[in-house]
Design an enzyme around this catalytic site. Sequence first.
Site, mmCIF file in Angstrom:
data_model
loop_
_atom_site.group_PDB
_atom_site.id
_atom_site.type_symbol
_atom_site.label_atom_id
_atom_site.label_comp_id
_atom_site.label_asym_id
_atom_site.label_seq_id
_atom_site.Cartn_x
_atom_site.Cartn_y
_atom_site.Cartn_z
ATOM 1 N N GLY A 60 3.902 1.142 1.247
ATOM 2 C CA GLY A 60 5.257 0.619 1.075
ATOM 3 C C GLY A 60 6.079 0.557 2.352
ATOM 4 O O GLY A 60 7.197 0.070 2.336
ATOM 5 N N ASP B 75 0.867 -1.175 0.000
ATOM 6 C CA ASP B 75 0.000 0.000 0.000
ATOM 7 C C ASP B 75 0.914 1.238 0.000
ATOM 8 O O ASP B 75 1.328 1.715 -1.048
ATOM 9 C CB ASP B 75 -0.898 -0.063 1.238
ATOM 10 N N LYS C 68 -1.109 -1.405 -4.721
ATOM 11 C CA LYS C 68 -2.070 -0.340 -5.017
ATOM 12 C C LYS C 68 -1.425 0.707 -5.894
ATOM 13 O O LYS C 68 -0.251 1.027 -5.751
ATOM 14 C CB LYS C 68 -2.562 0.287 -3.712
ATOM 15 N N ASP D 172 -7.510 -9.046 4.708
ATOM 16 C CA ASP D 172 -8.638 -8.939 5.639
ATOM 17 C C ASP D 172 -9.058 -7.495 5.874
ATOM 18 O O ASP D 172 -8.345 -6.553 5.545
ATOM 19 C CB ASP D 172 -8.239 -9.526 6.998
#
Length: 180
Positions: free
Chosen positions: A106, A104, A132, A159
Amino acid sequence: MTSHPDLERTLVTTDAIQARVAELAQQIDQAYAGADNLLLVGILRGAFIFMADLTRALAVTHAVDFMALTSYGKSTASGEVRIVMDLREPIENRHVLLVEDIVDRGHTLNYLHRLLRDRQPASLRTCVMVRKERPDVGVPVDYLGFTIPDVWVVGYGLDYADRYRTLPYIAELKASVYRK
Ligand code: IMP
Ligand code: MG
């Protein structure tokens, strides 16, 4: 096909995941042909399903180990990560392939990359299922499954509050679920 009421839309189907895992395994097999000390390091908990599929698709001889991380506070926004379970053995002189579920911002992968590099493996590469779409966060991803939009996704190990991990596809979670 998005069957769960909490999901906005499917971003990566089960078929697409399976085909991509097979392709990644082929790339990794070729890259490490002849390496006799490859170690796949899976990051718990998110990567456990990807790791299970990837390791079984590989032909090259390899061992597996896991690390578990947690971030301080509720999100990884601070970039502070803590190890709650470390590797069992030294990785010096081994070829290490870090297996992560998602990149995301990083922070997590950057942290892990620095940490493991300092242990002097023979080589260190990264394999990430989804990343992403964001401005470059400076993380070295050597093997990438998919690039996805910058939304919260679940399934295939990913999750939200420990739910939805076992969905066999990757889907965008409805904003109404996480803004509750
Ligand atoms: P980063 O450090 O910002 O790259 O965040 C990476 C970590 O945040 C991942 O290892 C996940 O645990 C978690 N994460 C980030 N985005 C998502 C998402 O969309 N769904 C599920 N977990 C995510
Ligand atoms: Mg994770």
